[in-house]
Write a protein that holds these residues in place. Sequence first.
Motif, short mmCIF file in Angstrom:
data_model
loop_
_atom_site.label_atom_id
_atom_site.label_comp_id
_atom_site.label_asym_id
_atom_site.label_seq_id
_atom_site.Cartn_x
_atom_site.Cartn_y
_atom_site.Cartn_z
N ASP A 3 68.24 41.44 122.01
CA ASP A 3 69.58 40.86 122.12
C ASP A 3 70.50 41.77 122.93
O ASP A 3 71.24 41.30 123.78
CB ASP A 3 70.18 40.61 120.74
N ALA A 4 70.45 43.06 122.66
CA ALA A 4 71.30 44.01 123.38
C ALA A 4 70.95 44.01 124.87
O ALA A 4 71.84 44.06 125.71
CB ALA A 4 71.16 45.41 122.80
N LEU A 5 69.67 43.96 125.20
CA LEU A 5 69.27 43.94 126.61
C LEU A 5 69.72 42.65 127.27
O LEU A 5 70.21 42.64 128.39
CB LEU A 5 67.75 44.11 126.75
N SER A 6 69.54 41.54 126.59
CA SER A 6 69.94 40.24 127.15
C SER A 6 71.44 40.18 127.38
O SER A 6 71.90 39.71 128.42
CB SER A 6 69.51 39.11 126.22
N GLU A 7 72.22 40.66 126.42
CA GLU A 7 73.66 40.62 126.53
C GLU A 7 74.18 41.55 127.62
O GLU A 7 75.21 41.28 128.23
CB GLU A 7 74.30 41.01 125.20
N SER A 8 73.47 42.63 127.89
CA SER A 8 73.95 43.61 128.87
C SER A 8 73.66 43.19 130.29
O SER A 8 74.19 43.75 131.22
CB SER A 8 73.31 44.98 128.61
N ASP A 9 72.82 42.18 130.47
CA ASP A 9 72.38 41.82 131.82
C ASP A 9 72.95 40.47 132.22
O ASP A 9 72.64 39.47 131.63
CB ASP A 9 70.86 41.80 131.87
N GLN A 10 73.78 40.47 133.25
CA GLN A 10 74.40 39.24 133.72
C GLN A 10 73.54 38.50 134.74
O GLN A 10 73.81 37.36 135.05
CB GLN A 10 75.77 39.56 134.34
N SER A 11 72.50 39.13 135.27
CA SER A 11 71.71 38.51 136.33
C SER A 11 70.64 37.58 135.81
O SER A 11 70.09 36.79 136.55
CB SER A 11 71.01 39.59 137.16
N GLY A 12 70.32 37.69 134.53
CA GLY A 12 69.29 36.82 133.98
C GLY A 12 68.00 37.52 133.65
O GLY A 12 67.15 36.96 132.99
N GLY A 14 67.49 39.97 131.62
CA GLY A 14 67.43 40.16 130.18
C GLY A 14 67.06 38.90 129.44
O GLY A 14 66.38 38.94 128.43
N SER A 15 67.50 37.76 129.95
CA SER A 15 67.21 36.50 129.27
C SER A 15 65.77 36.05 129.50
O SER A 15 65.29 35.16 128.82
CB SER A 15 68.18 35.41 129.71
N SER A 16 65.10 36.65 130.47
CA SER A 16 63.71 36.28 130.74
C SER A 16 62.74 37.37 130.30
O SER A 16 61.66 37.49 130.84
CB SER A 16 63.52 35.98 132.23
N LEU A 17 63.16 38.18 129.32
CA LEU A 17 62.27 39.23 128.84
C LEU A 17 61.05 38.63 128.19
O LEU A 17 61.14 37.72 127.37
CB LEU A 17 63.00 40.13 127.83
N LEU A 18 59.90 39.14 128.58
CA LEU A 18 58.64 38.64 128.04
C LEU A 18 58.07 39.56 126.97
O LEU A 18 57.37 39.11 126.08
CB LEU A 18 57.62 38.50 129.18
N ASP A 19 58.39 40.85 127.08
CA ASP A 19 57.80 41.81 126.16
C ASP A 19 58.67 43.05 126.07
O ASP A 19 59.33 43.42 127.04
CB ASP A 19 56.40 42.21 126.66
N LEU A 20 58.70 43.65 124.90
CA LEU A 20 59.37 44.92 124.68
C LEU A 20 58.39 45.85 123.98
O LEU A 20 57.78 45.47 122.98
CB LEU A 20 60.59 44.77 123.79
N GLN A 21 58.27 47.05 124.50
CA GLN A 21 57.44 48.08 123.88
C GLN A 21 58.34 49.27 123.60
O GLN A 21 58.99 49.77 124.52
CB GLN A 21 56.29 48.49 124.79
N VAL A 22 58.39 49.71 122.36
CA VAL A 22 59.23 50.82 121.98
C VAL A 22 58.38 52.06 121.76
O VAL A 22 57.35 52.00 121.08
CB VAL A 22 60.01 50.49 120.68
N ASP A 23 58.79 53.15 122.38
CA ASP A 23 58.13 54.43 122.18
C ASP A 23 59.12 55.36 121.49
O ASP A 23 59.95 56.00 122.15
CB ASP A 23 57.67 55.03 123.50
N PRO A 24 59.09 55.42 120.15
CA PRO A 24 60.07 56.23 119.43
C PRO A 24 59.93 57.72 119.70
O PRO A 24 60.91 58.45 119.61
CB PRO A 24 59.82 55.90 117.96
N MET A 25 58.76 58.17 120.03
CA MET A 25 58.57 59.60 120.32
C MET A 25 59.31 60.01 121.59
O MET A 25 59.86 61.10 121.67
CB MET A 25 57.08 59.93 120.46
N LEU A 26 59.31 59.14 122.60
CA LEU A 26 60.01 59.42 123.86
C LEU A 26 61.43 58.89 123.87
O LEU A 26 62.21 59.22 124.75
CB LEU A 26 59.24 58.83 125.05
N GLY A 27 61.74 58.02 122.90
CA GLY A 27 63.06 57.40 122.88
C GLY A 27 63.26 56.45 124.02
O GLY A 27 64.34 56.34 124.57
N GLN A 28 62.17 55.74 124.39
CA GLN A 28 62.22 54.81 125.52
C GLN A 28 61.77 53.42 125.10
O GLN A 28 60.98 53.26 124.17
CB GLN A 28 61.29 55.24 126.64
#
Length: 64
Positions: A3-12, A14-28
């Motif tokens: 939601d945060a990524l989608s809201e931050s992106d006005q170009s679209g 963010g709304s077409s995100l297909l996948d999110l991978q979180v790496d908590p060790m790298l904070g990415q």
Amino acid sequence: MRDALSESDQSGAGSSLLDLQVDPMLGQVTATALLAREADQRRFDERFGAGVVRLSSVLRPAAR
């Protein structure tokens, strides 16, 4: 995070995100969008900090 990524992106991207991978060790977060441009990455860097969100694209813009 999606939601945060989608809201931050006005170009679209963010709304077409297909996948999110979180790496908590790298904070990415690696976000895969249908079509992501360099400007989309810059907007995420401005909002979340450089290197926090790594944006990748399934499609590539057509060459001019």
